[in-house]
Design an enzyme around this catalytic site. Structure first.
Site, PDB file in Angstrom:
ATOM      1  N   LYS A  78       0.884  -1.180   0.000  1.00 56.83           N
ATOM      2  CA  LYS A  78       0.000   0.000   0.000  1.00 56.83           C
ATOM      3  C   LYS A  78       0.917   1.224   0.000  1.00 56.83           C
ATOM      4  CE  LYS A  78      -1.748   3.054   1.957  1.00 56.83           C
ATOM      5  NZ  LYS A  78      -1.599   4.492   1.545  1.00 56.83           N
TER       6      LYS A  78
ATOM      7  N   SER B 145       5.353   8.060   9.628  1.00 57.35           N
ATOM      8  CA  SER B 145       5.505   8.920  10.796  1.00 57.35           C
ATOM      9  C   SER B 145       5.355   8.118  12.096  1.00 57.35           C
ATOM     10  CB  SER B 145       4.447  10.022  10.747  1.00 57.35           C
ATOM     11  OG  SER B 145       3.169   9.434  10.746  1.00 57.35           O
TER      12      SER B 145
ATOM     13  N   GLU C  26       9.435   1.576  10.805  1.00 56.38           N
ATOM     14  CA  GLU C  26      10.536   2.516  10.550  1.00 56.38           C
ATOM     15  C   GLU C  26       9.915   3.909  10.570  1.00 56.38           C
ATOM     16  OE1 GLU C  26      13.638   1.573  10.286  1.00 56.38           O
ATOM     17  OE2 GLU C  26      13.312  -0.587  10.126  1.00 56.38           O
TER      18      GLU C  26
ATOM     19  N   CYS D 139      13.920  10.833   6.452  1.00 57.60           N
ATOM     20  CA  CYS D 139      13.832  10.515   7.879  1.00 57.60           C
ATOM     21  C   CYS D 139      15.173  10.703   8.561  1.00 57.60           C
ATOM     22  CB  CYS D 139      13.317   9.097   8.054  1.00 57.60           C
ATOM     23  SG  CYS D 139      14.251   7.927   7.065  1.00 57.60           S
TER      24      CYS D 139
ATOM     25  N   GLU E 203      10.449  16.844  14.280  1.00 56.66           N
ATOM     26  CA  GLU E 203      10.889  16.542  12.913  1.00 56.66           C
ATOM     27  C   GLU E 203      10.268  17.566  11.963  1.00 56.66           C
ATOM     28  OE1 GLU E 203       9.125  13.049  10.989  1.00 56.66           O
ATOM     29  OE2 GLU E 203      11.127  12.525  10.271  1.00 56.66           O
TER      30      GLU E 203
HETATM   31  P1  NAD Z   1       2.532   8.829   7.203  1.00 54.38           P
HETATM   32  O1  NAD Z   1       2.765   8.131   8.503  1.00 54.38           O
HETATM   33  O2  NAD Z   1       1.530   9.899   7.167  1.00 54.38           O
HETATM   34  O3  NAD Z   1       2.093   7.785   6.084  1.00 54.38           O
HETATM   35  C1  NAD Z   1       2.871   6.641   5.777  1.00 54.38           C
HETATM   36  C2  NAD Z   1       1.987   5.586   5.127  1.00 54.38           C
HETATM   37  O4  NAD Z   1       1.010   5.154   6.083  1.00 54.38           O
HETATM   38  C3  NAD Z   1       1.192   6.087   3.925  1.00 54.38           C
HETATM   39  O5  NAD Z   1       1.103   5.074   2.955  1.00 54.38           O
HETATM   40  C4  NAD Z   1      -0.178   6.358   4.526  1.00 54.38           C
HETATM   41  O6  NAD Z   1      -1.205   6.298   3.567  1.00 54.38           O
HETATM   42  C5  NAD Z   1      -0.281   5.232   5.530  1.00 54.38           C
HETATM   43  N1  NAD Z   1      -1.223   5.437   6.636  1.00 54.38           N
HETATM   44  C6  NAD Z   1      -1.708   6.601   7.125  1.00 54.38           C
HETATM   45  N2  NAD Z   1      -2.557   6.357   8.135  1.00 54.38           N
HETATM   46  C7  NAD Z   1      -2.603   5.016   8.308  1.00 54.38           C
HETATM   47  C8  NAD Z   1      -3.291   4.160   9.213  1.00 54.38           C
HETATM   48  N3  NAD Z   1      -4.108   4.611  10.155  1.00 54.38           N
HETATM   49  N4  NAD Z   1      -3.085   2.816   9.105  1.00 54.38           N
HETATM   50  C9  NAD Z   1      -2.246   2.324   8.174  1.00 54.38           C
HETATM   51  N5  NAD Z   1      -1.592   3.094   7.280  1.00 54.38           N
HETATM   52  C10 NAD Z   1      -1.752   4.428   7.359  1.00 54.38           C
HETATM   53  O7  NAD Z   1       3.983   9.334   6.742  1.00 54.38           O
HETATM   54  P2  NAD Z   1       4.348  10.193   5.462  1.00 54.38           P
HETATM   55  O8  NAD Z   1       3.925  11.596   5.683  1.00 54.38           O
HETATM   56  O9  NAD Z   1       3.903   9.478   4.233  1.00 54.38           O
HETATM   57  O10 NAD Z   1       5.955  10.093   5.500  1.00 54.38           O
HETATM   58  C11 NAD Z   1       6.758  10.907   6.256  1.00 54.38           C
HETATM   59  C12 NAD Z   1       7.176  10.219   7.545  1.00 54.38           C
HETATM   60  O11 NAD Z   1       7.820   8.986   7.254  1.00 54.38           O
HETATM   61  C13 NAD Z   1       8.199  11.026   8.322  1.00 54.38           C
HETATM   62  O12 NAD Z   1       7.865  11.036   9.686  1.00 54.38           O
HETATM   63  C14 NAD Z   1       9.493  10.278   8.097  1.00 54.38           C
HETATM   64  O13 NAD Z   1      10.479  10.457   9.096  1.00 54.38           O
HETATM   65  C15 NAD Z   1       9.022   8.882   8.014  1.00 54.38           C
HETATM   66  N6  NAD Z   1      10.022   8.055   7.331  1.00 54.38           N
HETATM   67  C16 NAD Z   1      10.754   7.153   8.072  1.00 54.38           C
HETATM   68  C17 NAD Z   1      11.737   6.393   7.460  1.00 54.38           C
HETATM   69  C18 NAD Z   1      12.571   5.390   8.227  1.00 54.38           C
HETATM   70  O14 NAD Z   1      13.235   4.576   7.603  1.00 54.38           O
HETATM   71  N7  NAD Z   1      12.563   5.412   9.540  1.00 54.38           N
HETATM   72  C19 NAD Z   1      11.972   6.551   6.086  1.00 54.38           C
HETATM   73  C20 NAD Z   1      11.215   7.472   5.379  1.00 54.38           C
HETATM   74  C21 NAD Z   1      10.222   8.214   6.012  1.00 54.38           C
END
Ligand code: NAD
Length: 487
Positions: free
Chosen positions: A175, A229, A249, A283, A385
């Site tokens: 997804k 996130s 992650e 990240c 962040e």
């Molecule tokens: P997000 O958490 O908003 O979304 C990530 C994914 O989760 C998306 O596909 C989203 O549609 C899905 N999602 C949202 N709500 C959900 C729910 N209730 N249940 C299941 N899935 C759900 O994050 P984002 O804005 O897409 O990405 C940015 C974040 O990702 C930042 O905080 C960044 O630090 C983090 N990130 C971490 C790493 C790592 O390796 N640690 C790498 C890249 C990004």
């Protein structure tokens, strides 16, 4: 328009036009609609999980050599189509074309890395607790993986989960983020081209709170591999309705420490690269830098020059620009909010602070690389962040003060040190409470070593052998044998 992929789902080896509502996807550099995705229905999500479940036994039972060969084919197919796939990524994510191409090639590298790991899955024979027993410790694939990914690295963050799952013998339902679904669908095309059996890889699209959440709650999904996130990661951990393995992650708030013995030019180069690359939407981006007071003003002067040299452009028209558009209005708004907060609390603006000027930037989500100095931990830029092109800097007196500041965060993903003195390097790297410490470089994540956070930055690892362990269950087979003497 990305018409050929628009509105499609990849379920059980077939491309279907989803029955659900349509969600527009925009190019963040121009704000133009480039296509649409389907909001997968509950029925379609069930079909995808059922397809992955049905394909699981056959895939898991293949000789490791066959799974390895399939992953090599996938890597080759991706590399061969890198230009087209990079274009898709730039159109939906905003990063410059050359950088997108680099990411696609790193995805291909991940396929080859895990293809090689697939044939090196060894168990153990453990000495028995009595002479007539011995124990085998076997690794078996977990089953069906639900992979949920963000928009900042649309190929690699899908790829690490996909490649490790397939190498281990798992099947997967992906997804991707709503902002960047087409890269994941393009990867699915390559899966098909690589003749990976139907159902082993499936892609469903739609809002995370509905489609992602449905995978989290689905009894047919054995493991969730999530990048995103910390807030959503926590929600996922708390909301699963059946017991599942999880790797999460999550977010970061990554510090860099520059000591008095550092190579100043190298430290500046590293700071600017890791703070602003991908418009800070990483990240492991450096959010905050602590500089030894005697070299503080020199560091600021050099960072200003280096940040102002970075070129910005529409990633399609300016493939070699250092920076493209931010992925959407949200991270841009957060960047502005953190900047305003820092300035209101007394930070000094060193450079940036506004969008670049000109017609090229009129409709997209652009912002100049921005540096603020004299920061304190009362400012959001130092404690949250940002996920945007904003860097906070502060001086420190004494290594222990720098360490205390660096560790003063709920996050624990990556940290950075620039120092030439090996005693300093050892002191800092052992005390930084982070999953990754990069010393005199800013590439905290490489394919053959584990990559993962601690504290609110998550649980589990990607990359390396450790990344593949996340997709196995251990099985202990304890065998009793009779002494055949005299038979
Ligand atoms: P997000 O958490 O908003 O979304 C990530 C994914 O989760 C998306 O596909 C989203 O549609 C899905 N999602 C949202 N709500 C959900 C729910 N209730 N249940 C299941 N899935 C759900 O994050 P984002 O804005 O897409 O990405 C940015 C974040 O990702 C930042 O905080 C960044 O630090 C983090 N990130 C971490 C790493 C790592 O390796 N640690 C790498 C890249 C990004």
């Amino acid at each position: 328009m990305i018409s050929e992929l628009s509105g499609k789902l990849f379920i059980g080896g077939r491309w279907t036009a989803g029955a659900g509502a349509r969600i527009a996807v925009k190019n963040p550099a121009t704000d133009e609609v480039i296509g649409e995705i389907a909001a997968s229905t509950a029925d379609e999500i069930n079909q995808a999980v059922a397809a992955a479940r049905q394909a699981f036994r056959g895939w898991a039972d293949l000789p490791a050599k066959a799974r390895s060969a399939a992953l090599h084919r996938l890597g080759d197919a991706i590399a061969a189509d890198a230009d087209r796939m990079a274009r898709i990524m730039t159109m939906e994510q905003g990063k410059p074309l050359n950088e997108a191409r680099g990411e696609i090639l790193k995805l291909a590298e991940a396929c080859h890395f895990y293809a090689e790991e697939a044939v090196r899955v060894h168990g153990e024979i453990v000495p028995g607790d009595t002479t007539d027993h011995h124990s085998l410790v076997l690794r078996e694939p977990i089953g069906v993986v639900g992979a949920i990914t963000p928009w900042n690295y649309p190929a690699e963050l899908v790829g690490w989960k996909l490649c490790a799952s397939l190498a281990a013998g798992c099947t997967i339902v992906i997804k991707p983020a709503d902002l960047t679904p087409f890269t994941a669908l393009a990867i699915a095309e390559k899966v098909e081209e690589a003749k990976i059996p139907a159902g082993v890889v499936n892609v469903v699209t739609g809002p995370g709170s509905v489609v992602g959440q449905a995978l989290v709650e689905h009894p047919g999904v054995d493991k969730i591999a999530f990048t995103g996130s910390s807030a959503v990661g926590l929600r996922i951990q708390q909301s699963a309705t059946t017991v599942k393995r999880m790797s999460l992650e999550l977010g970061g708030n990554c510090p860099m420490i520059v000591t008095e013995t550092a190579d100043l030019d190298a430290a500046v180069k590293g700071a600017v690269r890791r703070s602003f690359r991908n418009m800070g939407q990483i990240c492991i981006a450096i959010n905050r830098v602590y500089v030894a007071r005697p070299i503080y003003e020199a560091f600021l002067a050099k960072v200003k020059v280096a940040a102002e040299k970075l070129t910005i452009g529409n990633g399609i028209d300016r493939p070699d620009a250092d920076l493209g558009a931010m992925a959407s209005a949200d991270p841009l708004a957060k960047t502005k909010e953190h900047l305003a907060d820092a300035l209101a609390k007394g930070a000094r603006l060193v450079t940036g602070g506004a969008a670049p000027e000109g017609e090229e930037f009129a409709h997209g989500h652009f912002f100049r690389p921005t540096v603020v100095a004299d920061c304190t931990h009362a400012m959001k830029v130092m404690s949250e962040e940002t996920f945007g092109p904003l860097l906070g800097i502060a001086p420190y007196d004494g290594l222990d003060e720098a360490i205390a500041h660096a560790n003063d965060t709920p996050y624990g993903l990556a940290s950075y040190v620039y120092a030439k003195d090996m005693d300093e390097v050892r002191y800092l790297s052992t005390r930084l409470d982070y999953g990754n410490v990069a010393v005199n470089n800013v590439d905290a994540g490489v394919m053959n070593a584990p990559y993962g956070g601690r504290k609110q930055s998550g649980v589990g690892y990607e990359h390396g052998r450790e990344g593949m362990l996340e997709y196995f269950n251990f099985k202990h087979v304890r065998i009793r044998h009779d002494d055949p003497k005299g038979r």
